[in-house]
Scaffold this motif. Structure first.
Motif, PDB file in Angstrom:
ATOM      1  N   SER A  11       3.401 -30.145  -4.694  1.00  0.00           N
ATOM      2  CA  SER A  11       2.080 -29.533  -4.523  1.00  0.00           C
ATOM      3  C   SER A  11       1.584 -28.902  -5.811  1.00  0.00           C
ATOM      4  N   SER A  66      -8.050 -29.057   1.290  1.00  0.00           N
ATOM      5  CA  SER A  66      -7.089 -28.286   2.085  1.00  0.00           C
ATOM      6  C   SER A  66      -7.729 -27.684   3.325  1.00  0.00           C
ATOM      7  N   SER A  72      -6.817 -29.158   7.117  1.00  0.00           N
ATOM      8  CA  SER A  72      -6.239 -28.142   8.001  1.00  0.00           C
ATOM      9  C   SER A  72      -7.069 -27.961   9.262  1.00  0.00           C
ATOM     10  N   CYS A  89      -4.230 -26.697  11.925  1.00  0.00           N
ATOM     11  CA  CYS A  89      -3.198 -25.871  11.304  1.00  0.00           C
ATOM     12  C   CYS A  89      -3.773 -24.491  10.975  1.00  0.00           C
ATOM     13  N   CYS A 101      -2.420 -22.867   7.555  1.00  0.00           N
ATOM     14  CA  CYS A 101      -2.981 -23.447   6.333  1.00  0.00           C
ATOM     15  C   CYS A 101      -4.481 -23.184   6.211  1.00  0.00           C
ATOM     16  N   MET A 157      -4.876 -19.663   5.050  1.00  0.00           N
ATOM     17  CA  MET A 157      -4.476 -19.553   3.648  1.00  0.00           C
ATOM     18  C   MET A 157      -5.527 -20.137   2.706  1.00  0.00           C
ATOM     19  N   HIS A 158      -6.010 -21.320   3.011  1.00  0.00           N
ATOM     20  CA  HIS A 158      -6.891 -22.013   2.069  1.00  0.00           C
ATOM     21  C   HIS A 158      -8.312 -21.472   2.068  1.00  0.00           C
ATOM     22  N   ILE A 216      -1.401 -31.829   1.601  1.00  0.00           N
ATOM     23  CA  ILE A 216      -1.829 -30.853   2.608  1.00  0.00           C
ATOM     24  C   ILE A 216      -1.475 -31.324   4.007  1.00  0.00           C
ATOM     25  N   TRP A 247       2.107 -30.233   4.633  1.00  0.00           N
ATOM     26  CA  TRP A 247       2.190 -28.790   4.905  1.00  0.00           C
ATOM     27  C   TRP A 247       1.662 -28.485   6.302  1.00  0.00           C
ATOM     28  N   ASN A 248       0.535 -29.122   6.666  1.00  0.00           N
ATOM     29  CA  ASN A 248      -0.027 -28.911   8.005  1.00  0.00           C
ATOM     30  C   ASN A 248       0.987 -29.257   9.075  1.00  0.00           C
ATOM     31  N   ASN A 280       3.788 -26.592   9.335  1.00  0.00           N
ATOM     32  CA  ASN A 280       3.331 -25.315   9.869  1.00  0.00           C
ATOM     33  C   ASN A 280       2.864 -25.402  11.315  1.00  0.00           C
TER      34      ASN A 280
END
Length: 159
Positions: free
Chosen positions: A22, A39, A43, A48, A51, A54-55, A130, A133-134, A137
């Motif tokens: 990343s 992102s 997400s 998500c 995420c 966060m984004h 992304i 990560w999604n 999470n």
């Protein structure tokens, strides 16, 4: 929401390798403002919460306008996005929700008209990143905002 398990503690070597992946994307051909849009949109599509939280905060810290963040979900109807940003958002949606027969030629041509081959390649890796990560999470129900202090996101002033 209660987190199911902490995948970072359970698989620290894999987490570190994926984080390095990343971080490499951040140094690529796609500018930070576009990566924030990627992102956020992926997400949203993947549901998500961690995420997305966060984004959105990162985008604010990077100087993104609040109304544009709100409009990411309605980018097709919004007048706030440039043709380049629209292409990035379309590519993000297409790769996040792959059609049964792959990426249609018309989508590829629209996106390719706005991005160089290097940019399109780097964008594809950003979408891959992304989405991974999604999935982690969402699977483990990582609690939104639980890493704000660690990532400096508490400075975004969004609560």
């Amino acid at each position: 929401m209660t987190q199911r398990l902490n995948y970072i503690q359970q698989s620290p070597e894999l987490f570190k390798a994926y984080l390095n992946f990343s971080n490499a994307i951040d140094g690529g051909a796609i500018e930070r403002s576009l990566l924030d849009l990627v992102s956020i949109r992926a997400s949203q599509l993947n549901g998500c919460a961690f995420c997305l939280d966060m984004h959105v905060k990162e985008a604010k810290l990077h100087g993104e306008r609040e109304l544009r963040v709100y409009h990411v979900a309605i980018w097709r109807e919004s007048t706030l996005f440039s043709p380049r940003e629209r292409a990035v958002l379309e590519w993000t949606e297409t790769l996040t929700q792959l059609p049964p027969h792959g990426v249609p030629d018309d989508v590829y041509e629209r996106v390719r008209a706005q991005l160089s081959e290097k940019e399109l390649s780097d964008l594809t890796f950003a979408v891959m990143g992304i989405n991974g990560w999604n999935r982690a999470n969402v699977a483990f129900r990582t609690v939104p905002g639980s890493a704000d202090k660690a990532f400096g996101l508490d400075k975004a002033g969004l609560e």
